[in-house]
Structures are given as C-alpha cells and as structure tokens.
Design an enzyme around this catalytic site. Sequence first.
Site, PDB file in Angstrom:
ATOM      1  N   GLU A   1      57.537 -22.503 -30.330  1.00 32.78           N
ATOM      2  CA  GLU A   1      56.158 -22.798 -30.761  1.00 32.78           C
ATOM      3  C   GLU A   1      56.085 -24.191 -31.374  1.00 32.78           C
ATOM      4  O   GLU A   1      55.154 -24.951 -31.133  1.00 32.78           O
ATOM      5  CB  GLU A   1      55.702 -21.742 -31.779  1.00 32.78           C
ATOM      6  CG  GLU A   1      54.225 -21.774 -32.112  1.00 32.78           C
ATOM      7  CD  GLU A   1      53.843 -22.699 -33.259  1.00 32.78           C
ATOM      8  OE1 GLU A   1      52.650 -22.928 -33.460  1.00 32.78           O
ATOM      9  OE2 GLU A   1      54.739 -23.227 -33.957  1.00 32.78           O
TER      10      GLU A   1
ATOM     11  N   ASP B   1      60.958 -19.391 -33.575  1.00 36.07           N
ATOM     12  CA  ASP B   1      61.645 -20.655 -33.873  1.00 36.07           C
ATOM     13  C   ASP B   1      61.136 -21.262 -35.174  1.00 36.07           C
ATOM     14  O   ASP B   1      60.035 -20.952 -35.636  1.00 36.07           O
ATOM     15  CB  ASP B   1      61.465 -21.658 -32.725  1.00 36.07           C
ATOM     16  CG  ASP B   1      60.001 -22.019 -32.466  1.00 36.07           C
ATOM     17  OD1 ASP B   1      59.154 -21.110 -32.491  1.00 36.07           O
ATOM     18  OD2 ASP B   1      59.709 -23.214 -32.262  1.00 36.07           O
TER      19      ASP B   1
HETATM   20 ZN   LIG Z   1      54.274 -21.606 -37.401  1.00 38.75          ZN
END
Ligand SMILES: [Zn+2]
Length: 370
Positions: free
Chosen positions: A140, A79
């Site tokens: 993340e 992401d």
């Molecule tokens: Zn990163």
Amino acid sequence: MIDRQRIIDNFLEMVKIPSPSLKERVIADYVKSQLEKIGLEVIEDNAGKSCNGNSGNIIGILKAKGSKNKKILFSAHMDTVSPCNKVVPIIENKIIKSDGNSILGGDDKAGIAAILEMLNQLKDNNLDHPDIIVVFSIAEEIGLLGARKLNIEKYAPDFGIIIDSGGKPGTVTIQAPFAAKGKIEIIGRSAHAGLEPENGINALVVASHAITKLRLGRVDEDTTSNIGVVVGGTAVNIVMPSISMIYEARSFDGKFLDELLIETKTIFRDTAKKFGAEFKEDIVKGYDGFKIEEGSEILKILEDACKNIDIEYKPIKSGGGSDTNIYNEKGIPSINIGIGMSKVHTTDEFIKIEDMIGCTKLLLSIIDKI
Ligand SMILES: [Zn+2]
C-alpha cells in the site's frame, strides 16, 4: 466485551514482524493462520508476483450467519514504511509506541488487529453477521499496488470499510483527492558565463519566467499544487544548461485537475519555445479521488453504528490516498475509518490502546446495524 489482552497481544506480535513493502511474507503467513483459526476460508492471490513481492494479498471469506444479506469488505494493509527491521514496542500510560529507533507499524497493523478481534468476537459470541470479505493487502505504502492488483470485482462486496487512518474512532474519510505528479525539465544551452554568455540559454531563467505564471500553492479550496524539488546547474561559470523540477498537484475535482495539468504544461512549453529551450515532462495521474455523498447507505450505517456505541460520528476530507481510493475507483463505495494511529511514518509513531479497542467496537456496531 472486547478481549483487551488478546487484541494487545496480537498487535504486539504483529508489529514485531518486519514487513516493508513487497516483503510481507512473514506477516502474511501470520494473518493467514489467524484467519484460518477463526474459521475463514483463506486465499492468497498472486498480486505479489506481478510487482516482485514475496507475498500476495490475503483474502478471507466468512459466509453470512442469520438474515443479514449484505456483503461487506473489511480491509487493512500489511506493509509498513521503514525503518521497521527491528520494532521494539513499549506500553506506557495505555499508549503503545516504539523504542524510538523505528516506526511502530500501527499503520496499518492496528487495522489488522481490530479486524481480527472483530472476527474473534463474532465467533466467540455466535453473533449474526453479513457475508464478510477480509482483505489484508500488500504494498500500500508504495502506490496502493496490492489493492490495484486485487480482483475485488470477483468478490463483489456492497461496501468497503478500510481501517487505515488517524483520528478517534468515529472519524471517517469520505472524500480524498485525485492526484498527479512527475518531473518537469527545461533544457537550455551551456556556454562560458564570462566569455560568451550570449551563446547560452539559461534554463533557470526560462523556468523562472514560467513559474511566475503558474498557479502554485492553494489554487482553490479543492486544489493544491507544488514544485517540491529543483535540481540544476554544473558550475558557477557555466550558463545553466538544464533544470529539473518535481511537480505535484491534487484536487477533489478530477476535471479541474486535468485542466490545471494542461495549463501548467502549456506555460512551460510556450515559455521554453520563446527562449529557444526544450521542455520535457513525465507528469502522470496516480489514483483517482472519491467522494461518498452524505445520506448514502454506507454513511447512514456508520452514523447509526457510532450513535449505538455513543461515539461522535465525524466525516472528514483527507489530502492523502489509501486503498480506499482504489476500491472506490473499482465501483465499491468505500470509506476509511480512524483508529487513532498518530505521527505515522515517523519514529514517534504511537497509538492509544483505547482507540484500537474503540475502533473494534465500532466494527462490531457496524455489523450490528447492517
Ligand atoms: Zn496506512
């Protein structure tokens, strides 16, 4: 040795795929097919389901070849932050950047590109390698959710190499802080400021008394704390009825962070009581910090690997969090290595092609030294 064109093409292809957190489906399918093409066994877990994402973490497994008997995790996240709906990459002076209207997404697609090129090199050159677990994680950027949900214990790697930081290849984050954040509220009492101020309790005054006693800023060499947002008040002629503040604290020392949080809450609680006001808070600890000791096996391997390809080994402390924190929390000694990504999370983000290639060489050198 590294296929320069292949890694660049792969990277450009990936940055053009929008992949904001929890919407990683298209990039996940792309990396899945790449891993399968190289010959890995590919699994998608159901991490996305539990956090309303449209994809799970992608896990690739490559059995050892030769006599290397370790099991190594290599990981990067899929992401990116926004704006990322239309990324137009531009190559200029051996640097890749966006056209200025979006982020580039080198954070962390450069990491993915380096891992894929490393795997391609192992295959093309028929090189010996240990058991390899590849994880391309989701979400993340919004709290390390993918790594948190991943059942990494099932794969039981000996070490984790995460490629998700800036700095030249050879830079390695060996320490990251414990962190906590949340809202602090003081609820006083409103009253007409001109007619009956003595009937009010000004929340700002209460908060101010508390704040003068707090330890804020650089508390000690391991610890910082901050109030970054303050919201309060309704009108100029009303005694301020409530005030809310967003607070955070970080420390390399987890025990000290706990103590600092207790101290902060106690000061607010006692001060509020003294003024007859109410105190509320929802401060919670996020991820755990970590520290990899100098001289540990993973750092020895990394230092050797750097020497092997003649780059500087540079261990650093970081003030931020990454999937590395989660893997360490789960008992897998893990480090975050630099790939030269620069000005990340801004539309000025860029990466030098040489750094992406240098990092891939380092990955191969790590495998060689295991
Ligand atoms: Zn990163």
